[in-house]
Motif scaffolding. Sequence first.
Motif, mmCIF file in Angstrom:
data_model
loop_
_atom_site.group_PDB
_atom_site.id
_atom_site.type_symbol
_atom_site.label_atom_id
_atom_site.label_comp_id
_atom_site.label_asym_id
_atom_site.label_seq_id
_atom_site.Cartn_x
_atom_site.Cartn_y
_atom_site.Cartn_z
ATOM 1 N N GLY A 177 22.438 16.366 -21.495
ATOM 2 C CA GLY A 177 22.249 18.084 -21.482
ATOM 3 C C GLY A 177 21.418 18.411 -22.377
ATOM 4 N N ILE A 178 20.487 17.522 -22.889
ATOM 5 C CA ILE A 178 19.475 17.832 -23.927
ATOM 6 C C ILE A 178 18.171 17.766 -22.972
ATOM 7 N N ASP A 179 17.539 18.665 -22.412
ATOM 8 C CA ASP A 179 16.413 18.599 -21.835
ATOM 9 C C ASP A 179 15.088 19.264 -22.308
ATOM 10 N N ASP A 180 15.254 19.692 -23.642
ATOM 11 C CA ASP A 180 14.216 20.421 -24.185
ATOM 12 C C ASP A 180 13.297 19.522 -24.913
ATOM 13 N N ILE A 181 13.392 18.417 -24.660
ATOM 14 C CA ILE A 181 12.813 17.273 -25.458
ATOM 15 C C ILE A 181 11.182 16.875 -24.762
ATOM 16 N N PRO A 182 10.228 17.251 -25.103
ATOM 17 C CA PRO A 182 9.157 17.031 -24.219
ATOM 18 C C PRO A 182 8.551 15.635 -24.226
ATOM 19 N N THR A 183 8.116 15.183 -23.296
ATOM 20 C CA THR A 183 7.783 13.689 -22.887
ATOM 21 C C THR A 183 6.777 13.403 -24.063
ATOM 22 N N VAL B 86 15.549 11.268 -9.099
ATOM 23 C CA VAL B 86 16.903 11.453 -8.969
ATOM 24 C C VAL B 86 17.851 11.774 -10.194
ATOM 25 N N SER B 87 17.220 11.746 -11.286
ATOM 26 C CA SER B 87 17.987 12.051 -12.528
ATOM 27 C C SER B 87 17.816 13.263 -13.131
ATOM 28 N N GLY B 88 16.767 13.673 -12.491
ATOM 29 C CA GLY B 88 16.011 14.984 -13.079
ATOM 30 C C GLY B 88 15.109 15.143 -14.346
ATOM 31 N N ALA B 89 14.688 13.768 -14.561
ATOM 32 C CA ALA B 89 13.790 13.557 -15.665
ATOM 33 C C ALA B 89 12.346 14.033 -15.366
ATOM 34 N N ARG B 90 11.939 14.212 -14.117
ATOM 35 C CA ARG B 90 10.803 14.704 -13.656
ATOM 36 C C ARG B 90 9.549 14.345 -14.570
ATOM 37 N N ILE B 91 9.344 12.910 -14.616
ATOM 38 C CA ILE B 91 8.137 12.329 -14.951
ATOM 39 C C ILE B 91 7.306 11.883 -13.977
ATOM 40 N N SER C 17 9.675 2.442 -9.018
ATOM 41 C CA SER C 17 11.204 2.354 -9.369
ATOM 42 C C SER C 17 11.764 3.349 -10.446
ATOM 43 N N LEU C 18 10.618 3.250 -11.388
ATOM 44 C CA LEU C 18 10.878 4.144 -12.653
ATOM 45 C C LEU C 18 10.739 5.761 -12.287
ATOM 46 N N TRP C 19 9.647 6.044 -11.276
ATOM 47 C CA TRP C 19 9.525 7.213 -11.079
ATOM 48 C C TRP C 19 10.813 7.756 -10.035
ATOM 49 N N LEU C 20 11.277 6.935 -9.167
ATOM 50 C CA LEU C 20 12.442 7.441 -8.581
ATOM 51 C C LEU C 20 13.711 7.393 -9.296
ATOM 52 N N GLN C 21 13.887 6.652 -10.409
ATOM 53 C CA GLN C 21 15.076 6.800 -11.390
ATOM 54 C C GLN C 21 14.905 8.179 -11.811
ATOM 55 N N GLY C 22 13.694 8.467 -12.458
ATOM 56 C CA GLY C 22 13.571 9.834 -13.137
ATOM 57 C C GLY C 22 13.654 11.091 -12.049
ATOM 58 N N VAL D 16 15.889 10.200 -19.371
ATOM 59 C CA VAL D 16 17.127 10.017 -18.299
ATOM 60 C C VAL D 16 18.429 10.550 -19.205
ATOM 61 N N MET D 17 18.351 9.586 -20.310
ATOM 62 C CA MET D 17 19.629 9.781 -21.041
ATOM 63 C C MET D 17 19.800 10.953 -21.761
ATOM 64 N N ALA D 18 18.731 11.722 -22.238
ATOM 65 C CA ALA D 18 18.662 13.182 -22.764
ATOM 66 C C ALA D 18 18.876 14.051 -21.715
#
Length: 333
Positions: free
Chosen positions: A67-73, A33-38, A26-31, A61-63
């Motif tokens: 529009g803030i997609d440059d924060i590494p996991t 569909v939102s573009g988090a890509r984890i 469920s977490l992977w699916l949330q990421g 997901v919030m970041a």
Amino acid sequence: MLPTWLVILFCVVGAIFVAILWKYFSLWLQGFVSGARIGLFQLFLMSLRNVNPRIIMQCRVMAVQAGIDDIPTQAMEAQHLAGGDVLRLTLALIAANRAGISLDWETAAAIDLAGRDVLEAVRVSVNPKVIRCPDPEVADQDTLDGVAKDGIQLKVRVLVTVRTNLLQLIGGATETTVIARVGQGIVSAIGSCETYQDALTDPMAISREVLAKGLDSQTAFAIVSIDIADIDVGSNIGASLQIDQANADIRIARAAAEKRRAMAVAYEQEMRSLTQENKAKVVLAEAKIPKAIAESYRSGQLTTEVRRLQLPYRRHLPARNPENQRFLKAPGS
């Protein structure tokens, strides 16, 4: 046919994969569909590293959605392991991005690890905060008391509007320092007024003078404005000081007079002691007179005087005594 151990291995691996898929799908699916890509396996490794994957996924997901997609996991995981609040940190970055404030992940993470509330700092930077000076919760009095050059006391209440200086938030002075500096500047500005009427006529002159001193230097806040909320006339401090000075002069003069009186009394006692000493010397000198006369008799220094005194009584002295004859002889005979 496959060996038994290989079948068991496949079953174990399959069971682990099913468990991972069941827990993290469920977490992977949330990421996804939102573009988090984890990745799914990455979420599993987070659990092994004692990192809450749900919080990391939520922040990621919030970041991304903001529009803030440059924060590494990995940076989020490191912040979480260091004891930081990743959720508030992400919210602060989103708020700063929306408000057009320049704030990167490294600066925000350092502020968070330093013990400051980075989200509250961003909010104060967007919506300035009003500080009462003096702070009634800290100070014993609720007014700033200054004295003009004519000696009249003025009681002032000040409202200071500040916003967060994010660049100085790390290592910058806190709100208490700002209040202390503003209070010092207000008192100094009142003291530079020629009369109290100047301050009452134009209170903004005090505010302008205080703002010109740059009191927000090296602090975590930038002063937006300083406003005089209330100003009252106090007591005449100059007259009170003059009265106290006059009383002090009187006490000093009395002490000096008492000192001179005590010295005079002591001198008088010294003179009396000296008089008694001289009288004692006179008595001692008089006591030596009979001894000196006797010594003079024995040494023959008083023969002439004795002859004069003893001539009327010559018949009473036996002529046969050689000592009497010696005394009865005339000088030069």
